[in-house]
Design an enzyme around this catalytic site. Structure first.
Site, PDB file in Angstrom:
ATOM      1  N   ASP A   1     -82.496 -66.756 -17.848  1.00  0.00           N
ATOM      2  CA  ASP A   1     -83.626 -67.621 -17.565  1.00  0.00           C
ATOM      3  C   ASP A   1     -84.222 -67.190 -16.223  1.00  0.00           C
ATOM      4  O   ASP A   1     -83.487 -67.054 -15.238  1.00  0.00           O
ATOM      5  CB  ASP A   1     -83.104 -69.070 -17.460  1.00  0.00           C
ATOM      6  CG  ASP A   1     -84.062 -70.077 -18.017  1.00  0.00           C
ATOM      7  OD1 ASP A   1     -85.245 -69.985 -17.691  1.00  0.00           O
ATOM      8  OD2 ASP A   1     -83.620 -70.970 -18.774  1.00  0.00           O
TER       9      ASP A   1
ATOM     10  N   ASP B   1     -89.437 -69.142 -17.396  1.00  0.00           N
ATOM     11  CA  ASP B   1     -89.614 -70.576 -17.155  1.00  0.00           C
ATOM     12  C   ASP B   1     -91.002 -70.887 -16.582  1.00  0.00           C
ATOM     13  O   ASP B   1     -91.444 -70.221 -15.639  1.00  0.00           O
ATOM     14  CB  ASP B   1     -88.545 -71.035 -16.153  1.00  0.00           C
ATOM     15  CG  ASP B   1     -88.622 -72.513 -15.864  1.00  0.00           C
ATOM     16  OD1 ASP B   1     -88.277 -73.294 -16.754  1.00  0.00           O
ATOM     17  OD2 ASP B   1     -89.042 -72.878 -14.749  1.00  0.00           O
TER      18      ASP B   1
ATOM     19  N   GLU C   1     -92.006 -69.726 -21.808  1.00  0.00           N
ATOM     20  CA  GLU C   1     -92.205 -71.158 -22.003  1.00  0.00           C
ATOM     21  C   GLU C   1     -93.694 -71.345 -21.771  1.00  0.00           C
ATOM     22  O   GLU C   1     -94.165 -71.314 -20.639  1.00  0.00           O
ATOM     23  CB  GLU C   1     -91.383 -71.948 -20.981  1.00  0.00           C
ATOM     24  CG  GLU C   1     -91.433 -73.422 -21.262  1.00  0.00           C
ATOM     25  CD  GLU C   1     -90.915 -74.266 -20.113  1.00  0.00           C
ATOM     26  OE1 GLU C   1     -90.403 -75.335 -20.364  1.00  0.00           O
ATOM     27  OE2 GLU C   1     -91.056 -73.856 -18.951  1.00  0.00           O
TER      28      GLU C   1
ATOM     29  N   HIS D   1     -82.707 -77.671 -23.807  1.00  0.00           N
ATOM     30  CA  HIS D   1     -82.230 -78.499 -22.696  1.00  0.00           C
ATOM     31  C   HIS D   1     -83.299 -79.456 -22.166  1.00  0.00           C
ATOM     32  O   HIS D   1     -82.992 -80.319 -21.346  1.00  0.00           O
ATOM     33  CB  HIS D   1     -81.741 -77.590 -21.565  1.00  0.00           C
ATOM     34  CG  HIS D   1     -82.871 -76.820 -20.977  1.00  0.00           C
ATOM     35  ND1 HIS D   1     -83.544 -75.835 -21.673  1.00  0.00           N
ATOM     36  CD2 HIS D   1     -83.479 -76.908 -19.774  1.00  0.00           C
ATOM     37  CE1 HIS D   1     -84.512 -75.358 -20.912  1.00  0.00           C
ATOM     38  NE2 HIS D   1     -84.497 -75.991 -19.759  1.00  0.00           N
ATOM     39  N   ASP D   2     -84.554 -79.288 -22.592  1.00  0.00           N
ATOM     40  CA  ASP D   2     -85.623 -80.197 -22.172  1.00  0.00           C
ATOM     41  C   ASP D   2     -85.962 -81.215 -23.255  1.00  0.00           C
ATOM     42  O   ASP D   2     -86.924 -81.977 -23.120  1.00  0.00           O
ATOM     43  CB  ASP D   2     -86.896 -79.409 -21.837  1.00  0.00           C
ATOM     44  CG  ASP D   2     -86.756 -78.611 -20.554  1.00  0.00           C
ATOM     45  OD1 ASP D   2     -85.924 -78.996 -19.704  1.00  0.00           O
ATOM     46  OD2 ASP D   2     -87.473 -77.605 -20.402  1.00  0.00           O
TER      47      ASP D   2
HETATM   48  O1  TEU Z   1     -89.665 -76.739 -17.787  1.00  0.00           O
HETATM   49  C1  TEU Z   1     -91.028 -76.683 -17.486  1.00  0.00           C
HETATM   50  C2  TEU Z   1     -91.803 -77.761 -18.044  1.00  0.00           C
HETATM   51  O2  TEU Z   1     -92.982 -77.599 -18.280  1.00  0.00           O
HETATM   52  C3  TEU Z   1     -91.121 -79.094 -18.192  1.00  0.00           C
HETATM   53  O3  TEU Z   1     -91.770 -79.980 -17.357  1.00  0.00           O
HETATM   54  C4  TEU Z   1     -91.172 -79.631 -19.507  1.00  0.00           C
HETATM   55  O4  TEU Z   1     -92.499 -79.946 -19.817  1.00  0.00           O
HETATM   56  C5  TEU Z   1     -90.356 -80.886 -19.510  1.00  0.00           C
HETATM   57  O5  TEU Z   1     -89.029 -80.546 -19.213  1.00  0.00           O
HETATM   58  C6  TEU Z   1     -90.387 -81.556 -20.816  1.00  0.00           C
HETATM   59  O6  TEU Z   1     -89.591 -82.689 -20.717  1.00  0.00           O
HETATM   60  C7  TEU Z   1     -88.858 -75.846 -17.128  1.00  0.00           C
HETATM   61  C8  TEU Z   1     -87.392 -76.018 -17.484  1.00  0.00           C
HETATM   62  O7  TEU Z   1     -87.211 -75.769 -18.853  1.00  0.00           O
HETATM   63  C9  TEU Z   1     -86.935 -77.359 -17.071  1.00  0.00           C
HETATM   64  O8  TEU Z   1     -85.610 -77.598 -17.424  1.00  0.00           O
HETATM   65  C10 TEU Z   1     -87.097 -77.452 -15.578  1.00  0.00           C
HETATM   66  O9  TEU Z   1     -86.746 -78.739 -15.155  1.00  0.00           O
HETATM   67  C11 TEU Z   1     -88.529 -77.136 -15.152  1.00  0.00           C
HETATM   68  O10 TEU Z   1     -89.001 -75.925 -15.735  1.00  0.00           O
HETATM   69  C12 TEU Z   1     -88.616 -76.927 -13.673  1.00  0.00           C
HETATM   70  O11 TEU Z   1     -88.099 -75.689 -13.348  1.00  0.00           O
END
Ligand code: TEU
Length: 582
Positions: A127, A229, A283, A357-358
Site C-alpha cells: 500500500d 492510496d 483507489e 478495510h474501509d
Molecule cells: O482511504 C481514502 C478515502 O478516500 C477514504 O476516506 C474513504 O473514502 C473512506 O475510508 C470510506 O469510508 C484511504 C485508506 O483506504 C483509508 O483506510 C485511510 O484512512 C485513508 O486513505 C487515509 O489515508
C-alpha cells in the site's frame, strides 16, 4: 530524388519501430495480462495473525499462515501499510516510508515473508500512501519549525498574515475543517484527512522525487505491485479558489479533480512504473469519466482502479453512511456494475470488490448474516466477485463468511473516521442514536476485527488481548471448522477460484446483464465466441425467479451453493448458480 525517398523510408521505419518500442512497455495490458487473471487477497496485517501476544497482527503471523493463503488459490496479496507509523489511522499515517513498524516486525521478517510468498507463486502488493504522511514524519517535524526550513515547501501552507485560509474540507476532522494552525511558522497547513496527516505538496518536484525514490526502494526489494492510496487527491489548485458551483455538495469530487493529477501520474509512470515489472491499482475516487483516465492504457498511467459507486450505494443523502431504511435497490445496483463494465471495455480494466478495510463486512452489508442464511449468502457473494469481469479483490475473512461485529457503544470503536464524524455530529446536536445504529451496518471497524482461525480463545488470533475484539460468532465461524467440511463457505471459495482459473471466459469473456429489471436476481451472461456461461444470484431471502435468453435444455449446472440446486429460472434464498451452455 530516389536518395531522398530512401532517407524518408529509413526515417519512417525508425519512427515506427520507436513507436513499437514505446508501446511495448505497456503493451501487455492490451488484451491478456497475468494481473487480469489474478485473484487478489487483501490482508489487513493488524488483524490477520498475531505471533507475539501483543494483540496486534504481525509479519511473523502472516508467515505462519503462508500455506493457508496458498491453499486458497489466490495469486497476489495486498497488504495494508506496515511502514513505521504512529498508527493513529492504522498505518495510513506514515512517519518512515523505508522501514517496517516494530509492531509488525523487522525488515528481516518482511524479506522472509516476501520470499515465502514468492516461493509459493504469490505476488506481493504494498500500500503506498502518497497524498499525505504523518505529522511525525521527519519532513513535517522539520517543516513546521520555520518557514525557512528546506522542508517547509514539502507541504501546503497558508500564511496567517493573509487572514483565514480559503475554506477547505477535511475527511477526518472533529470540525470537518482542512487547515490546522501551526504557531512556529504562523501559518496553516492543509490536511484533507486528519490533522495528523498533512498533505504532501506535489507541486514541489523534490517531494515527487522523494516519493519515487521510496517506490523504487520497495521495488528493488522485490515487491510486485502497489495499491495507490487516495491517489486522486494528490494535485491541488494552489490558488485555493472557492468551491466551483459544479461541485456544490460534492467536494470530494472536487478534490479528485486536481489540475495536474494526470500529469503527475504520468510522470510517476515514466520515472518509476515503466522501469519495473510492477502492477498498480488506484483507489480512484470519482465518476466513470474521471476514473477511466487512470487506467486507459493509451495514457500510460496505472493498470487498475477501484471505484466507490457500488459500495457507497443505498445511503441516505445528507447523512453519514446511513443506510436507507427501505433497503437498497438491486436493479439500480446492477446498472452501476454494468455501466462500469462497459466503460472499461475498450481501454482499461475494472476491479470487483465488496469489502475491504474501509468497508463493513460484505456479508452483513450486501448479503444476510443471520444464521439460516449466512452460509448461502456468503457463497453467493463470493460467486459474484469471482464471476464478474474485472480483477477480484477479496478481503481476508470473507472466505469464511465473517460478518459485522455491530458494536453498541461509541467507546467500542477505534476508527478515526467514525470518531471524528461522531464528534462533528455531537457538536451540531445531531441524532447520535441513529448514527450508532447506522454504524452497526456501515462502520469500517466492522471490517477490521481479527481473523477467526479456530474456536479457541480469541479465535486463535492472539494469546494476548486483541486490539479490536473478535466477533463472538468465532465459535462456529472459523477456518478450522470449515476445513473439515467439504461444503463450507471456505471450500466453496476454493472451488470457485479453481473454476475461474480453468475458465478464461470468466476473465476475458464479455459481460451482459439478463433480466435487468428483476428486483431480486442479479443474472448475467459471460460470453466468448466458443462458449457461454450464465450466472444467476438470488439477493433475497425468498424463492426468486428470473428469465434468460439461453436454451434451458442446453444449460448444464457447473457450480452452485445449494445441495439441491433449482432448475434454471428458479432460485432458493441466496442461491447462486453457474450454468454452461452445452
Ligand atoms: O482511504 C481514502 C478515502 O478516500 C477514504 O476516506 C474513504 O473514502 C473512506 O475510508 C470510506 O469510508 C484511504 C485508506 O483506504 C483509508 O483506510 C485511510 O484512512 C485513508 O486513505 C487515509 O489515508
Amino acid at each position: 530524388m530516389i536518395k531522398y525517398r530512401k532517407i524518408l523510408l529509413v526515417l519512417i521505419v525508425i519512427v515506427a519501430s520507436c513507436k513499437q518500442n514505446n508501446k511495448s512497455a505497456f503493451d501487455d495490458t492490451d488484451r491478456q495480462a497475468w494481473w487480469k487473471e489474478a485473484v487478489v487477497y487483501q490482508i489487513y496485517p493488524r488483524s490477520f495473525q498475531d505471533s507475539d501476544g501483543d494483540g496486534v497482527g504481525d509479519i511473523r503471523g502472516i508467515i505462519s499462515r503462508l500455506d493457508y493463503i496458498k491453499s486458497l488459490g489466490v495469486d497476489m496479496v495486498w497488504l495494508n501499510p506496515i511502514y513505521v507509523s504512529p498508527q493513529k489511522d492504522n498505518g495510513y499515517d506514515i512517519s518512515d516510508y523505508e522501514n517496517i513498524d516494530p509492531v509488525f516486525g523487522t525488515m528481516k521478517d518482511f524479506e522472509e515473508m516476501v520470499k515465502g510468498f514468492h516461493e509459493r507463486g504469490i505476488k506481493v502488493m504494498m500500500d503506498m500512501v502518497l497524498n499525505h504522511c504523518s505529522d511525525e514524519h521527519r519532513w513535517f517535524k522539520e517543516a513546521r519549525k520555520s518557514r525557512n526550513s528546506p522542508y517547509y515547501n514539502y507541504f501546503h501552507w497558508w500564511p496567517a498574515e493573509k487572514g483565514e485560509p480559503p475554506y477547505r474540507w477535511s475527511i477526518f476532522d472533529d470540525k470537518g475543517y482542512g487547515w490546522e494552525y501551526n504557531k512556529a511558522t504562523n501559518s496553516y497547513y492543509l490536511h484533507y484527512f486528519a490533522d495528523f496527516q498533512p498533505d504532501l505538496n506535489w507541486e514541489n518536484p523534490k517531494v515527487r522525487e522523494e516519493l519515487y525514490k521510496i517506490m523504487r526502494y520497495w521495488l528493488q526489494k522485490g515487491v510486485d505491485g502497489f495499491r495507490m492510496d487516495a491517489l486522486a487527491f494528490i494535485s491541488k489548485d494552489t490558488t485555493w479558489p472557492p468551491l466551483p458551483a459544479e461541485y456544490k455538495g460534492n467536494w470530494t469530487l472536487y478534490y479528485a479533480s486536481g489540475p495536474k493529477l494526470h500529469e503527475y501520474i504520468q510522470e510517476l509512470n515514466r520515472e518509476v512504473l515503466s522501469r519495473y515489472d510492477v502492477v498498480t491499482v488506484a483507489e480512484a475516487v470519482g465518476d466513470i469519466e474521471r476514473v477511466k483516465k487512470f487506467v486507459d492504457r493509451d495514457r500510460k498511467e496505472l493498470n487498475m482502479a477501484y471505484h466507490f459507486e457500488a459500495v457507497d450505494f443505498g445511503y441516505q443523502p445528507g447523512k453519514y453512511k446511513t443506510p436507507d431504511p427501505k433497503g437498497w435497490d438491486l436493479v439500480k445496483w446492477k446498472k452501476i456494475f454494468a455501466r462500469w463494465d462497459s466503460a472499461m471495455v475498450e481501454k482499461g480494466w475494472n476491479t470487483v470488490y465488496l469489502g475491504n478495510h474501509d468497508q463493513p463486512r460484505m456479508l452483513t452489508r450486501w448479503g444476510n448474516d443471520s444464521v439460516p442464511y449466512r452460509n448461502s449468502a456468503a457463497k453467493m457473494l463470493s460467486t459474484f466477485i469471482l464471476t464478474m469481469r474485472g480483477t477480484p479483490y477479496y478481503y481476508y475473512g470473507d472466505e469464511i463468511g465473517m460478518s459485522n461485529i455491530k458494536f453498541n457503544r461509541i467507546e467500542d470503536y477505534k476508527d478515526v473516521e467514525l470518531l471524528t464524524n461522531y464528534a462533528q455530529l455531537k457538536s451540531k446536536g445531531g441524532d447520535l442514536r441513529e448514527f450508532l445504529e447506522a454504524m452497526k451496518i456501515t462502520s469500517r471497524d466492522n471490517g477490521r476485527t481479527p481473523m477467526q482461525w479456530n474456536s479457541s480463545v480469541h479465535a486463535g488470533f492472539t494469546k494476548g488481548t486483541p486490539w479490536l475484539p473478535v466477533n463472538s460468532n468465532y465459535k462456529f465461524v472459523n477456518v478450522a471448522a470449515q476445513e473439515q467440511d467439504s461444503s463450507s463457505v471456505l471450500n466453496y471459495f476454493r472451488r470457485l477460484i479453481k473454476y475461474r482459473k480453468n475458465n478464461k471466459i470468466l476473465i476475458y469473456g464479455s459481460f451482459r446483464l439478463v433480466d435487468e429489471q428483476n428486483p431480486d436476481v442479479f443474472a448475467y451472461v459471460r460470453e466468448t465466441k466458443e462458449k457461454k456461461i450464465l450466472v444467476a444470484l438470488n439477493f433475497k431471502n425468498k424463492n426468486s425467479y428470473y428469465v434468460h435468453d439461453l436454451p434451458a435444455e442446453k444449460l448444464k449446472l457447473v457450480m452452485g451453493n445449494n445441495i439441491n440446486p433449482s432448475s434454471p429460472g428458479t432460485l432458493k434464498p441466496y442461491e447462486a448458480v453457474i450454468y454452461e451452455l452445452q
